[in-house]
Design a protein around this motif. Sequence first.
Motif, mmCIF file in Angstrom:
data_model
loop_
_atom_site.group_PDB
_atom_site.id
_atom_site.type_symbol
_atom_site.label_atom_id
_atom_site.label_comp_id
_atom_site.label_asym_id
_atom_site.label_seq_id
_atom_site.Cartn_x
_atom_site.Cartn_y
_atom_site.Cartn_z
ATOM 1 N N TRP A 159 0.736 -1.272 0.097
ATOM 2 C CA TRP A 159 0.012 -0.136 0.094
ATOM 3 C C TRP A 159 0.856 1.184 -0.087
ATOM 4 C CZ3 TRP A 159 0.030 3.448 3.908
ATOM 5 C CH2 TRP A 159 -0.808 4.596 3.703
ATOM 6 N N PHE A 160 1.900 1.232 1.163
ATOM 7 C CA PHE A 160 2.552 2.603 1.086
ATOM 8 C C PHE A 160 3.434 2.782 -0.299
ATOM 9 C CE2 PHE A 160 6.483 4.955 2.156
ATOM 10 C CZ PHE A 160 5.978 5.692 2.971
ATOM 11 N N CYS A 161 4.069 1.785 -0.715
ATOM 12 C CA CYS A 161 4.687 1.947 -2.119
ATOM 13 C C CYS A 161 3.771 2.412 -3.238
ATOM 14 C CB CYS A 161 5.356 0.379 -2.552
ATOM 15 S SG CYS A 161 6.516 0.515 -3.795
ATOM 16 N N HIS A 162 2.602 1.938 -3.449
ATOM 17 C CA HIS A 162 1.638 2.214 -4.047
ATOM 18 C C HIS A 162 1.237 3.935 -4.092
ATOM 19 C CE1 HIS A 162 -1.771 2.184 -6.864
ATOM 20 N NE2 HIS A 162 -2.723 2.331 -6.116
ATOM 21 N N ILE A 163 1.236 4.127 -2.705
ATOM 22 C CA ILE A 163 0.686 5.581 -2.389
ATOM 23 C C ILE A 163 2.065 6.634 -2.837
ATOM 24 C CG2 ILE A 163 -0.032 7.264 -0.743
ATOM 25 C CD1 ILE A 163 -2.179 5.152 -1.536
ATOM 26 N N GLN A 164 3.207 6.235 -2.215
ATOM 27 C CA GLN A 164 4.211 7.011 -2.793
ATOM 28 C C GLN A 164 4.436 7.141 -4.276
ATOM 29 O OE1 GLN A 164 8.055 5.845 -1.099
ATOM 30 N NE2 GLN A 164 8.521 4.313 -2.292
ATOM 31 N N HIS A 165 4.051 6.443 -5.091
ATOM 32 C CA HIS A 165 4.154 6.472 -6.595
ATOM 33 C C HIS A 165 2.800 7.181 -7.403
ATOM 34 C CE1 HIS A 165 7.447 3.753 -6.035
ATOM 35 N NE2 HIS A 165 7.886 4.531 -6.992
ATOM 36 N N TYR A 166 1.668 7.491 -6.233
ATOM 37 C CA TYR A 166 0.549 7.991 -6.787
ATOM 38 C C TYR A 166 1.049 9.391 -7.250
ATOM 39 C CZ TYR A 166 -4.470 8.454 -7.036
ATOM 40 O OH TYR A 166 -5.805 8.633 -7.544
ATOM 41 N N PRO A 167 0.411 9.978 -8.381
ATOM 42 C CA PRO A 167 1.082 11.366 -8.973
ATOM 43 C C PRO A 167 0.966 12.452 -7.746
ATOM 44 C CG PRO A 167 -0.263 10.166 -10.612
ATOM 45 C CD PRO A 167 -0.332 9.288 -9.234
ATOM 46 N N GLY A 168 1.818 13.028 -7.556
ATOM 47 C CA GLY A 168 1.966 14.293 -7.034
ATOM 48 C C GLY A 168 1.856 14.087 -5.347
ATOM 49 N N ILE A 169 1.798 12.801 -4.515
ATOM 50 C CA ILE A 169 1.614 12.742 -3.517
ATOM 51 C C ILE A 169 2.836 12.920 -2.629
ATOM 52 C CG2 ILE A 169 0.964 11.171 -1.414
ATOM 53 C CD1 ILE A 169 -1.312 12.446 -3.137
ATOM 54 N N ARG A 170 3.979 12.177 -3.149
ATOM 55 C CA ARG A 170 5.269 12.009 -2.266
ATOM 56 C C ARG A 170 5.799 13.430 -2.088
ATOM 57 N NH1 ARG A 170 10.549 11.309 -3.698
ATOM 58 N NH2 ARG A 170 9.836 10.763 -5.839
ATOM 59 N N GLN A 171 5.941 14.373 -3.061
ATOM 60 C CA GLN A 171 6.382 15.730 -2.784
ATOM 61 C C GLN A 171 7.686 15.818 -2.331
ATOM 62 O OE1 GLN A 171 4.637 18.636 -3.904
ATOM 63 N NE2 GLN A 171 2.802 17.301 -4.695
ATOM 64 N N HIS A 172 7.996 16.205 -0.843
ATOM 65 C CA HIS A 172 9.000 16.557 -0.239
ATOM 66 C C HIS A 172 9.781 15.432 0.344
ATOM 67 C CE1 HIS A 172 5.896 16.634 2.693
ATOM 68 N NE2 HIS A 172 6.811 16.385 3.557
ATOM 69 N N LEU A 173 9.223 14.215 0.218
ATOM 70 C CA LEU A 173 9.606 12.992 0.937
ATOM 71 C C LEU A 173 10.376 12.172 0.218
ATOM 72 C CD1 LEU A 173 6.501 12.206 2.943
ATOM 73 C CD2 LEU A 173 8.291 13.266 3.997
ATOM 74 N N PRO A 174 11.614 11.903 0.726
ATOM 75 C CA PRO A 174 12.342 10.763 0.027
ATOM 76 C C PRO A 174 11.680 9.379 -0.272
ATOM 77 C CG PRO A 174 13.285 10.781 2.175
ATOM 78 C CD PRO A 174 12.086 11.839 2.070
ATOM 79 N N SER A 175 11.610 8.949 -1.740
ATOM 80 C CA SER A 175 11.151 7.531 -2.142
ATOM 81 C C SER A 175 11.851 6.578 -1.187
ATOM 82 C CB SER A 175 11.501 7.377 -3.462
ATOM 83 O OG SER A 175 10.897 6.216 -3.990
ATOM 84 N N LEU A 176 11.095 5.467 -0.899
ATOM 85 C CA LEU A 176 11.640 4.734 -0.051
ATOM 86 C C LEU A 176 11.589 3.318 -0.916
ATOM 87 C CD1 LEU A 176 9.724 5.141 3.361
ATOM 88 C CD2 LEU A 176 11.867 6.028 2.780
#
Length: 186
Positions: A159-176
């Motif tokens: 779920w987390f990986c899916h959300i972090q790749h959702y367009p525009g969501i991750r923003q300022h946070l590093p990709s895990l």
Amino acid sequence: RSSDLLLSWSAFDMAVLELNGLERALGLKPGSNKFSAQGDGGRIPVLQSNNGPSLVGLMTIADHLVRQAKKEQLLGSSAEEKALVQQWMEYRVTQLDKPASKEEVRITLKDLNLHLEDKVYLIGTNFTLADILLYYGLHPVMAELSIQEKERYENVSRWFCHIQHYPGIRQHLPSLIFIKNRSEEH
């Protein structure tokens, strides 16, 4: 490490970053809202309003930003979905925004892992504000987990990986990272 930098920031700095990121994710003009803090060591975000009372609290402000952006579908489409979005936003504040022991974090991840077992998003098949805010709230926790620990909570990790790749969501946070590199599997 970037997670060390994030953990050294105050709770208010994180809330402001999160709210600014939410503004951008919703397509609102960055910086069009003014945020400050109050109470509990400056941990409670406040949205200063030019034409009305100030709004207090992460969930209240996030709800307002969604309505300001005219993206009410993120708040749920039926009465039940709306209640579930509110429930998950409350969960975020009561379970993720408080200081927690390693054991409490483990229990939270175990519960979330069980909930997400048969779901794409927290509310089933619909992406909502709850997914965005839980993603932001879980990011520091997930950043501290090893690959093996992330594998233990496979549904949360998916779920987390899916959300972090959702367009525009991750923003300022590093990709895990969630999977081992094949060259490391020896």
